[in-house]
Enzyme design. Structure first.
Site, mmCIF file in Angstrom:
data_model
loop_
_atom_site.group_PDB
_atom_site.id
_atom_site.type_symbol
_atom_site.label_atom_id
_atom_site.label_comp_id
_atom_site.label_asym_id
_atom_site.label_seq_id
_atom_site.Cartn_x
_atom_site.Cartn_y
_atom_site.Cartn_z
ATOM 1 N N GLU A 105 -11.303 -5.573 4.804
ATOM 2 C CA GLU A 105 -9.864 -5.287 4.768
ATOM 3 C C GLU A 105 -9.294 -5.586 3.383
ATOM 4 O O GLU A 105 -9.686 -6.559 2.720
ATOM 5 C CB GLU A 105 -9.088 -6.130 5.784
ATOM 6 C CG GLU A 105 -9.517 -5.960 7.217
ATOM 7 C CD GLU A 105 -9.148 -4.624 7.825
ATOM 8 O OE1 GLU A 105 -8.306 -3.897 7.245
ATOM 9 O OE2 GLU A 105 -9.715 -4.300 8.889
ATOM 10 N N THR A 106 -8.351 -4.746 2.980
ATOM 11 C CA THR A 106 -7.488 -5.020 1.832
ATOM 12 C C THR A 106 -6.053 -5.022 2.349
ATOM 13 O O THR A 106 -5.630 -4.068 3.016
ATOM 14 C CB THR A 106 -7.657 -3.956 0.730
ATOM 15 O OG1 THR A 106 -8.998 -4.019 0.227
ATOM 16 C CG2 THR A 106 -6.688 -4.188 -0.409
#
Length: 262
Positions: free
Chosen positions: A44-45
């Protein structure tokens, strides 16, 4: 634009689940956010932007798609605001695709208030049962599917058919088993999480999956406060406590690196 990489649901570096947290300074298109998430190539970002009312806009992207809910990147975002940005408030609120989420600063970590995901048993689901042998139970778990296996060793040794998992009508697959723990600091259940269709073959520690695991194991164990361990290579632990239609996820995080995006 500044960014930080944080290992969430861990007390040490290079364990738990890494997330990139980007502090938005202006407008950024969805395509740019997705491209940057692919560049980071982490599960995830997260993108944080301060709103006029004091809350923060929070969005999460895998290398392939934007997702509706992410626990470890929310924990990472809260950690960055308190540790790197020195935000004074001990309570944070995030505007997200899953509604408003809250984070509280604790002496021993961070608590996240997330929606509880009610699990629904599935009967005769041959597609799901073809994913693993000796399944004890199958459930719909919000956007995901959940299977219970016999014991910790079976979960640990489970080898997924990623093509079959990708074809399931779900965001991802939760594989879980009970440990026989007796509460306190012991682990009550274990899990693993696979989401190849979202660009994540196996997620190291999945906070959002614990929104469903909390409900599933509370029904089985008769308790509303438990602790789970995700048996990925990196590993990590998540505290869960049911509060009405919410679940409180608790854990710690460590900042590993930071820099600037040009």
């Amino acid at each position: 634009m500044k960014y930080y990489v944080v290992d969430a649901f861990s007390t040490e570096r290079f364990a738990g689940n890494p997330a990139a947290v980007c502090l938005l300074e202006g407008e950024m298109s969805d395509a740019e956010m997705q491209s940057l998430a692919a560049e980071f190539s982490l599960s995830e970002t997260a993108y944080l932007r301060l709103l006029a009312d004091g809350r923060y806009s929070l969005r999460w992207f895998t290398p392939l798609i934007e997702v509706n809910l992410c626990g470890h990147a929310t924990l990472a975002a809260a950690h960055v605001l308190w540790q790197q940005c020195a935000i004074a408030s001990t309570a944070l609120r995030f505007e997200t695709r899953s509604g408003e989420l809250a984070a509280s600063f604790l002496a021993d970590g961070i608590a996240l208030e997330f929606p509880l995901v009610v699990t629904q048993p599935l009967a005769g689901d041959t597609q799901l049962r073809g994913v693993a042998d000796n399944i004890l139970a199958t459930c719909r778990a919000g956007e995901d599917l959940l299977i219970e296996l016999a014991d910790v060793a079976t979960v640990q040794s489970f080898i997924p058919d990623l093509a079959a998992v990708s074809a399931l009508p779900a965001r991802g697959l939760i594989v879980t088993a009970k440990t026989g723990g007796g509460g306190g600091n012991q682990v009550d259940f274990v899990s693993r999480f696979f989401a190849p269709a979202a660009g994540i073959d196996e997620d190291p520690v999945t906070g959002s999956a614990h929104c469903a695991l909390a409900h599933y194991w509370s029904q089985k164990l008769g308790r509303e406060t438990m602790r789970g361990r995700q048996l990925s290579t990196r590993g990590g632990e998540v505290g869960v406590a049911i509060a009405g239609d919410k679940v409180i996820l608790s854990g710690q995080a460590v900042t590993v690196m930071g820099g600037e995006i040009f």
